[in-house]
Design a protein around this motif. Structure first.
Motif, PDB file in Angstrom:
ATOM      1  N   GLY A  12      70.143 -53.422  38.878  1.00 62.22           N
ATOM      2  CA  GLY A  12      70.094 -54.524  38.104  1.00 62.22           C
ATOM      3  C   GLY A  12      68.688 -54.647  37.618  1.00 62.22           C
ATOM      4  O   GLY A  12      67.922 -53.891  37.708  1.00 62.22           O
ATOM      5  N   LYS A  13      68.915 -55.666  36.577  1.00 62.78           N
ATOM      6  CA  LYS A  13      67.550 -56.091  36.239  1.00 62.78           C
ATOM      7  C   LYS A  13      66.637 -56.853  36.935  1.00 62.78           C
ATOM      8  O   LYS A  13      66.982 -57.759  37.834  1.00 62.78           O
ATOM      9  N   VAL A  14      65.269 -56.509  36.715  1.00 67.45           N
ATOM     10  CA  VAL A  14      64.211 -57.155  37.385  1.00 67.45           C
ATOM     11  C   VAL A  14      64.087 -58.457  36.755  1.00 67.45           C
ATOM     12  O   VAL A  14      63.866 -58.683  35.487  1.00 67.45           O
ATOM     13  N   SER A  15      63.907 -59.652  37.706  1.00 70.35           N
ATOM     14  CA  SER A  15      64.018 -60.966  36.977  1.00 70.35           C
ATOM     15  C   SER A  15      63.102 -61.807  38.059  1.00 70.35           C
ATOM     16  O   SER A  15      63.773 -61.896  39.178  1.00 70.35           O
ATOM     17  N   THR A  16      62.538 -62.818  37.811  1.00 68.45           N
ATOM     18  CA  THR A  16      61.991 -63.988  38.705  1.00 68.45           C
ATOM     19  C   THR A  16      63.035 -64.943  38.952  1.00 68.45           C
ATOM     20  O   THR A  16      63.093 -65.698  39.878  1.00 68.45           O
ATOM     21  N   GLY A  17      64.225 -64.852  38.269  1.00 68.04           N
ATOM     22  CA  GLY A  17      65.274 -65.892  38.154  1.00 68.04           C
ATOM     23  C   GLY A  17      65.152 -67.086  37.351  1.00 68.04           C
ATOM     24  O   GLY A  17      65.891 -67.983  37.170  1.00 68.04           O
ATOM     25  N   GLU A  50      74.322 -60.879  34.995  1.00 74.85           N
ATOM     26  CA  GLU A  50      74.138 -59.500  35.533  1.00 74.85           C
ATOM     27  C   GLU A  50      73.537 -59.689  36.764  1.00 74.85           C
ATOM     28  O   GLU A  50      72.813 -60.487  37.154  1.00 74.85           O
ATOM     29  N   ALA A  51      73.547 -58.422  37.814  1.00 74.99           N
ATOM     30  CA  ALA A  51      72.756 -58.365  38.806  1.00 74.99           C
ATOM     31  C   ALA A  51      71.333 -58.540  38.827  1.00 74.99           C
ATOM     32  O   ALA A  51      70.985 -57.839  37.780  1.00 74.99           O
ATOM     33  N   THR A  52      70.423 -59.143  39.506  1.00 77.90           N
ATOM     34  CA  THR A  52      69.022 -59.132  39.381  1.00 77.90           C
ATOM     35  C   THR A  52      68.293 -58.874  40.635  1.00 77.90           C
ATOM     36  O   THR A  52      68.733 -58.847  41.627  1.00 77.90           O
ATOM     37  N   SER A  77      64.376 -54.619  32.841  1.00 78.02           N
ATOM     38  CA  SER A  77      63.799 -55.949  32.754  1.00 78.02           C
ATOM     39  C   SER A  77      64.664 -56.966  32.280  1.00 78.02           C
ATOM     40  O   SER A  77      65.157 -56.623  31.077  1.00 78.02           O
ATOM     41  N   ASP A  78      64.869 -58.187  32.630  1.00 77.84           N
ATOM     42  CA  ASP A  78      65.379 -59.198  31.935  1.00 77.84           C
ATOM     43  C   ASP A  78      64.570 -59.348  30.694  1.00 77.84           C
ATOM     44  O   ASP A  78      63.364 -59.208  30.726  1.00 77.84           O
ATOM     45  N   PRO A  79      65.095 -59.803  29.533  1.00 73.11           N
ATOM     46  CA  PRO A  79      64.230 -59.785  28.332  1.00 73.11           C
ATOM     47  C   PRO A  79      63.282 -60.552  28.290  1.00 73.11           C
ATOM     48  O   PRO A  79      62.137 -60.205  27.728  1.00 73.11           O
ATOM     49  N   SER A  80      63.045 -61.625  28.959  1.00 71.01           N
ATOM     50  CA  SER A  80      61.947 -62.491  29.233  1.00 71.01           C
ATOM     51  C   SER A  80      60.792 -62.115  30.324  1.00 71.01           C
ATOM     52  O   SER A  80      59.797 -62.739  30.390  1.00 71.01           O
ATOM     53  N   PHE A  81      61.190 -61.176  30.933  1.00 74.52           N
ATOM     54  CA  PHE A  81      60.373 -60.866  32.306  1.00 74.52           C
ATOM     55  C   PHE A  81      59.093 -59.840  31.882  1.00 74.52           C
ATOM     56  O   PHE A  81      59.409 -59.043  31.015  1.00 74.52           O
ATOM     57  N   THR A  82      58.124 -60.294  32.213  1.00 74.26           N
ATOM     58  CA  THR A  82      56.824 -59.546  31.610  1.00 74.26           C
ATOM     59  C   THR A  82      55.844 -59.179  32.903  1.00 74.26           C
ATOM     60  O   THR A  82      54.704 -58.936  32.642  1.00 74.26           O
TER      61      THR A  82
END
Length: 178
Positions: A68-73, A80-82, A125-130
């Motif tokens: 899945g994508k890396v995300s802080t939530g 999608e799975a994060t 990455s989730d599109p907003s994850f930096t």
């Protein structure tokens, strides 16, 4: 979550063959078998006094511990799975261990490494994850612990839309050896 110490399993682990592997053992880590390529490439190539690894996924006992994508939530509303950044950082460390296994497969002894020259890390990455640099610190910090000053390297940490097999992270490296 699977820890890097679980990258290998077995009843009895033989004594480490090199000083580098001894340092890994002191950290509770063991080099795994080299992961089989998932496409038309080899895990590592030697050119001159350098080893270039292919991108290594965080395989543990032949399987990805998460997808899945890396995300802080806090970003987006993806169905999608994060994967939490803290977990992805551990997976980046696993990728680095897998990369060292690939290096060993072509030079025979990790004590021959004189410098880790460059690390390239990809974070699905989730599109907003930096926070890609913090994730890839998992690989960079491990290499520093194992090689000391010789483990300090140039680096790129890049966010991408998707990685092979929906892996959350992938790491490749360039190592100089004698």
């Amino acid at each position: 979550m699977t820890s890097p110490a679980e990258t290998t399993s077995g009843a009895e682990t033989p004594a480490p063959a090199s000083a580098v592997e001894q340092r890994l053992a002191e950290l509770g880590l063991v080099l795994p078998e080299v992961a089989a390529p998932v496409a038309a490439y080899v895990p590592a190539v030697v050119s001159g006094n350098y080893v270039y690894t292919s991108g290594q996924l965080p395989f543990v006992n032949g399987k990805l511990p998460a997808t899945g994508k890396v995300s802080t939530g806090d970003e987006g509303q993806s169905e999608e799975a994060t994967v939490a950044p803290e977990d992805a950082k551990v997976y980046a460390e696993v990728c680095a261990i897998n990369a060292l296994a690939a290096v060993k497969s072509v030079i025979g002894d990790l004590d021959r490494i004189t410098r880790i020259v460059k690390v390239v890390g990809f974070v699905s990455s989730d599109p907003s994850f930096t926070g890609q640099p913090a994730v890839i610190n998992g690989a960079s910090e491990l290499l520093g612990k194992v090689f000391g000053d010789a483990g300090i390297h140039a680096r790129s940490a890049v966010g991408v839309a998707v990685l092979p097999l929906d892996s959350p992270v992938e790491v490749e490296l360039i190592a100089e050896f004698s």
